[in-house]
Design a protein around this motif. Structure first.
Motif, PDB file in Angstrom:
ATOM      1  N   ASP A   7       0.829  -1.211   0.000  1.00 25.86           N
ATOM      2  CA  ASP A   7       0.000   0.000   0.000  1.00 25.86           C
ATOM      3  C   ASP A   7       0.862   1.259   0.000  1.00 25.86           C
ATOM      4  OD1 ASP A   7      -2.316  -1.446  -0.019  1.00 25.86           O
ATOM      5  OD2 ASP A   7      -2.626  -1.363   2.154  1.00 25.86           O
ATOM      6  N   GLN A   8       1.998   1.211   0.670  1.00 28.92           N
ATOM      7  CA  GLN A   8       2.913   2.362   0.680  1.00 28.92           C
ATOM      8  C   GLN A   8       3.658   2.518  -0.644  1.00 28.92           C
ATOM      9  OE1 GLN A   8       5.153   1.140   4.172  1.00 28.92           O
ATOM     10  NE2 GLN A   8       4.238   2.786   5.399  1.00 28.92           N
ATOM     11  N   MET A   9       3.767   1.438  -1.374  1.00 26.41           N
ATOM     12  CA  MET A   9       4.478   1.474  -2.658  1.00 26.41           C
ATOM     13  C   MET A   9       3.612   2.104  -3.759  1.00 26.41           C
ATOM     14  SD  MET A   9       7.586  -0.046  -2.529  1.00 26.41           S
ATOM     15  CE  MET A   9       7.901  -0.774  -4.136  1.00 26.41           C
ATOM     16  N   VAL A  10       2.385   1.655  -3.857  1.00 27.42           N
ATOM     17  CA  VAL A  10       1.522   2.076  -4.966  1.00 27.42           C
ATOM     18  C   VAL A  10       1.206   3.569  -4.866  1.00 27.42           C
ATOM     19  CG1 VAL A  10      -0.718   1.770  -6.082  1.00 27.42           C
ATOM     20  CG2 VAL A  10       0.530  -0.219  -5.210  1.00 27.42           C
ATOM     21  N   GLY A  11       1.413   4.272  -5.966  1.00 27.70           N
ATOM     22  CA  GLY A  11       1.165   5.713  -6.030  1.00 27.70           C
ATOM     23  C   GLY A  11       2.361   6.548  -5.637  1.00 27.70           C
ATOM     24  N   ARG A  12       3.434   5.897  -5.200  1.00 28.86           N
ATOM     25  CA  ARG A  12       4.619   6.637  -4.751  1.00 28.86           C
ATOM     26  C   ARG A  12       5.373   7.206  -5.949  1.00 28.86           C
ATOM     27  NH1 ARG A  12       6.649   7.684   0.609  1.00 28.86           N
ATOM     28  NH2 ARG A  12       5.500   5.802   1.138  1.00 28.86           N
ATOM     29  N   ARG A  13       5.842   8.433  -5.805  1.00 33.49           N
ATOM     30  CA  ARG A  13       6.660   9.076  -6.835  1.00 33.49           C
ATOM     31  C   ARG A  13       8.124   8.760  -6.534  1.00 33.49           C
ATOM     32  NH1 ARG A  13       4.210  12.816  -9.779  1.00 33.49           N
ATOM     33  NH2 ARG A  13       6.038  14.146  -9.946  1.00 33.49           N
ATOM     34  N   VAL A  14       8.867   8.354  -7.552  1.00 37.00           N
ATOM     35  CA  VAL A  14      10.231   7.856  -7.351  1.00 37.00           C
ATOM     36  C   VAL A  14      11.158   8.352  -8.464  1.00 37.00           C
ATOM     37  CG1 VAL A  14       9.470   5.761  -6.150  1.00 37.00           C
ATOM     38  CG2 VAL A  14       9.696   5.737  -8.645  1.00 37.00           C
ATOM     39  N   LEU A  15      12.447   8.116  -8.272  1.00 40.15           N
ATOM     40  CA  LEU A  15      13.431   8.302  -9.342  1.00 40.15           C
ATOM     41  C   LEU A  15      13.850   6.929  -9.844  1.00 40.15           C
ATOM     42  CD1 LEU A  15      15.915  11.142  -8.273  1.00 40.15           C
ATOM     43  CD2 LEU A  15      13.788  11.284  -9.588  1.00 40.15           C
ATOM     44  N   VAL A  16      13.839   6.761 -11.162  1.00 38.59           N
ATOM     45  CA  VAL A  16      14.218   5.496 -11.784  1.00 38.59           C
ATOM     46  C   VAL A  16      15.524   5.677 -12.541  1.00 38.59           C
ATOM     47  CG1 VAL A  16      13.581   3.781 -13.544  1.00 38.59           C
ATOM     48  CG2 VAL A  16      11.840   4.702 -11.993  1.00 38.59           C
ATOM     49  N   VAL A  17      16.499   4.811 -12.256  1.00 33.34           N
ATOM     50  CA  VAL A  17      17.721   4.780 -13.072  1.00 33.34           C
ATOM     51  C   VAL A  17      17.345   3.985 -14.325  1.00 33.34           C
ATOM     52  CG1 VAL A  17      20.183   4.301 -13.121  1.00 33.34           C
ATOM     53  CG2 VAL A  17      19.039   4.673 -10.933  1.00 33.34           C
ATOM     54  N   SER A  18      17.216   4.688 -15.459  1.00 34.46           N
ATOM     55  CA  SER A  18      16.535   4.104 -16.620  1.00 34.46           C
ATOM     56  C   SER A  18      17.451   3.636 -17.748  1.00 34.46           C
ATOM     57  CB  SER A  18      15.521   5.114 -17.184  1.00 34.46           C
ATOM     58  OG  SER A  18      16.153   6.348 -17.477  1.00 34.46           O
ATOM     59  N   ASN A  19      18.753   3.800 -17.605  1.00 34.32           N
ATOM     60  CA  ASN A  19      19.635   3.330 -18.694  1.00 34.32           C
ATOM     61  C   ASN A  19      20.582   2.222 -18.220  1.00 34.32           C
ATOM     62  OD1 ASN A  19      21.188   5.173 -17.167  1.00 34.32           O
ATOM     63  ND2 ASN A  19      22.490   5.667 -18.918  1.00 34.32           N
ATOM     64  N   LEU A  20      20.029   1.332 -17.398  1.00 35.62           N
ATOM     65  CA  LEU A  20      20.766   0.135 -17.006  1.00 35.62           C
ATOM     66  C   LEU A  20      20.344  -1.029 -17.897  1.00 35.62           C
ATOM     67  CD1 LEU A  20      20.374   0.367 -13.109  1.00 35.62           C
ATOM     68  CD2 LEU A  20      22.225   1.287 -14.537  1.00 35.62           C
ATOM     69  N   LYS A  21      21.234  -1.985 -18.078  1.00 31.84           N
ATOM     70  CA  LYS A  21      20.879  -3.185 -18.836  1.00 31.84           C
ATOM     71  C   LYS A  21      19.810  -3.961 -18.080  1.00 31.84           C
ATOM     72  CE  LYS A  21      23.600  -5.849 -21.094  1.00 31.84           C
ATOM     73  NZ  LYS A  21      24.678  -6.792 -21.498  1.00 31.84           N
ATOM     74  N   VAL A  22      18.902  -4.565 -18.846  1.00 30.67           N
ATOM     75  CA  VAL A  22      17.873  -5.396 -18.224  1.00 30.67           C
ATOM     76  C   VAL A  22      18.539  -6.584 -17.536  1.00 30.67           C
ATOM     77  CG1 VAL A  22      15.829  -6.792 -18.642  1.00 30.67           C
ATOM     78  CG2 VAL A  22      16.211  -4.721 -19.983  1.00 30.67           C
ATOM     79  N   LYS A  23      18.150  -6.817 -16.278  1.00 27.11           N
ATOM     80  CA  LYS A  23      18.707  -7.947 -15.525  1.00 27.11           C
ATOM     81  C   LYS A  23      17.571  -8.736 -14.887  1.00 27.11           C
ATOM     82  CE  LYS A  23      23.354  -6.299 -14.483  1.00 27.11           C
ATOM     83  NZ  LYS A  23      24.391  -6.107 -13.436  1.00 27.11           N
ATOM     84  N   LYS A  24      17.731 -10.041 -14.876  1.00 31.14           N
ATOM     85  CA  LYS A  24      16.748 -10.887 -14.218  1.00 31.14           C
ATOM     86  C   LYS A  24      17.102 -11.038 -12.746  1.00 31.14           C
ATOM     87  CE  LYS A  24      14.958 -13.569 -18.084  1.00 31.14           C
ATOM     88  NZ  LYS A  24      14.656 -14.935 -18.593  1.00 31.14           N
ATOM     89  N   LEU A  25      16.152 -10.671 -11.895  1.00 30.74           N
ATOM     90  CA  LEU A  25      16.312 -10.826 -10.449  1.00 30.74           C
ATOM     91  C   LEU A  25      15.405 -11.972 -10.007  1.00 30.74           C
ATOM     92  CD1 LEU A  25      16.407  -7.092  -9.287  1.00 30.74           C
ATOM     93  CD2 LEU A  25      18.298  -8.593  -9.889  1.00 30.74           C
ATOM     94  N   VAL A  26      16.012 -13.093  -9.751  1.00 27.62           N
ATOM     95  CA  VAL A  26      15.297 -14.331  -9.425  1.00 27.62           C
ATOM     96  C   VAL A  26      14.229 -14.603 -10.495  1.00 27.62           C
ATOM     97  CG1 VAL A  26      14.276 -15.682  -7.541  1.00 27.62           C
ATOM     98  CG2 VAL A  26      15.632 -13.653  -7.012  1.00 27.62           C
ATOM     99  N   GLY A  27      14.653 -14.486 -11.748  1.00 21.77           N
ATOM    100  CA  GLY A  27      13.777 -14.810 -12.877  1.00 21.77           C
ATOM    101  C   GLY A  27      12.916 -13.671 -13.379  1.00 21.77           C
ATOM    102  N   PHE A  28      12.850 -12.557 -12.646  1.00 20.71           N
ATOM    103  CA  PHE A  28      12.009 -11.419 -13.064  1.00 20.71           C
ATOM    104  C   PHE A  28      12.874 -10.390 -13.779  1.00 20.71           C
ATOM    105  CE2 PHE A  28       9.986  -7.285 -12.413  1.00 20.71           C
ATOM    106  CZ  PHE A  28       8.668  -7.545 -12.776  1.00 20.71           C
ATOM    107  N   PRO A  29      12.569 -10.060 -15.043  1.00 22.96           N
ATOM    108  CA  PRO A  29      13.377  -9.075 -15.769  1.00 22.96           C
ATOM    109  C   PRO A  29      13.129  -7.654 -15.251  1.00 22.96           C
ATOM    110  CG  PRO A  29      11.542  -9.801 -17.133  1.00 22.96           C
ATOM    111  CD  PRO A  29      11.500 -10.630 -15.880  1.00 22.96           C
ATOM    112  N   SER A  30      14.174  -7.048 -14.726  1.00 14.97           N
ATOM    113  CA  SER A  30      14.072  -5.712 -14.147  1.00 14.97           C
ATOM    114  C   SER A  30      14.677  -4.694 -15.100  1.00 14.97           C
ATOM    115  CB  SER A  30      14.794  -5.663 -12.800  1.00 14.97           C
ATOM    116  OG  SER A  30      14.608  -4.405 -12.168  1.00 14.97           O
TER     117      SER A  30
END
Length: 258
Positions: free
Chosen positions: A140-163
């Motif tokens: 509930d604290q996560m959803v709607g939160r405004r954040v900064l995203v580091v957007s030019n990193l290579k896609v990496k799988k974190l425990v199978g999830f592509p981030s």
């Protein structure tokens, strides 16, 4: 007086000229020499003219193809030049930070420390990012939160999830030894997708994900990324800025950014 032989010949010639409708003294012509028929000498000339036109047309086509080839080569060269990394800019300008807003979050099925998120970064589709924040925030604290995203990193799988990037947080160690982690948040009026600039530094020219990884750019920036006593996120004293003002943590002063 009998006519002289020469006179008889002249009379015969005159009579023949009259029958042939020739003017006196004119030479008879054959049909092939008639002015109404083309002369044999004009045919090679026409042939040469035709060949000349064909050769000119071929030459123009060749020049056009060469021109098109050169234009393509120039375009490719320009494209390659545009992708050349600016190595002289500050390291932090080689990274791309975007304003984002978390639209969805859920528990990773196989990792008890990870959330999976969908984040609106002003792009065609939300970015899917995995973050190790389950210890620090509820869904509930996560959803709607405004954040900064580091957007030019290579896609990496974190425990199978592509981030597709990471969210930037400030952290500090509390007196009891536990860790406090907070989002670095942009101002409310900063729109999703806005790219962060740095006070006193040139406009960033972000590297590609492969270049960031190869050059270890994020690691090189980590030591200089901190919050100030005013909670402002900075790199070597240069504030993370949006069109609506600086980016800040909620309560962490002098904390490292990661």
């Amino acid at each position: 007086m009998p006519s002289k032989p020469i006179d008889l010949i002249d009379e015969a010639i005159a009579d023949l000229e009259a029958k042939l409708n020739l003017s006196p003294g004119a030479s008879p012509t054959t049909p092939s020499q008639s002015s109404s028929e083309p002369s044999t000498t004009s045919q090679p000339k026409k042939k040469n003219d035709k060949e000349k036109k064909e050769n000119n047309a071929k030459g123009q086509q060749k020049q056009q193809k060469q021109k098109q080839k050169q234009q393509k080569q120039n375009a490719n060269a320009s494209s390659k030049k545009g992708n050349v990394a600016n190595l002289d800019q500050p390291d932090i300008c080689k990274l791309e930070f975007k304003v984002g807003k978390i639209s969805k979050a859920w528990n990773h099925e196989e990792a008890d420390k990870l959330y999976c998120e969908e984040i609106d970064c002003g792009e065609d589709q939300p970015r899917q990012i995995a973050s190790g924040l389950r210890k620090h925030y509820s869904i509930d604290q996560m959803v709607g939160r405004r954040v900064l995203v580091v957007s030019n990193l290579k896609v990496k799988k974190l425990v199978g999830f592509p981030s597709h990037g990471m969210v930037l947080c400030a952290s500090e160690t509390k007196e009891d030894g536990s860790e406090l982690v907070e989002f670095v948040e942009p101002p409310e009026d900063a729109p999703p997708g806005e790219v962060i600039t740095f006070e006193g530094l040139p406009k960033p020219e972000p590297f590609s994900g492969a270049q960031v990884e190869k050059k270890k750019v994020f690691q090189a920036c980590m030591e200089g990324m901190k919050t100030t006593n005013d909670l402002v996120a900075t790199w070597n004293g240069h504030a993370f800025m949006t069109s609506a003002g600086p980016c800040k943590s909620k309560t962490i002063r002098g904390g490292m950014l990661r």
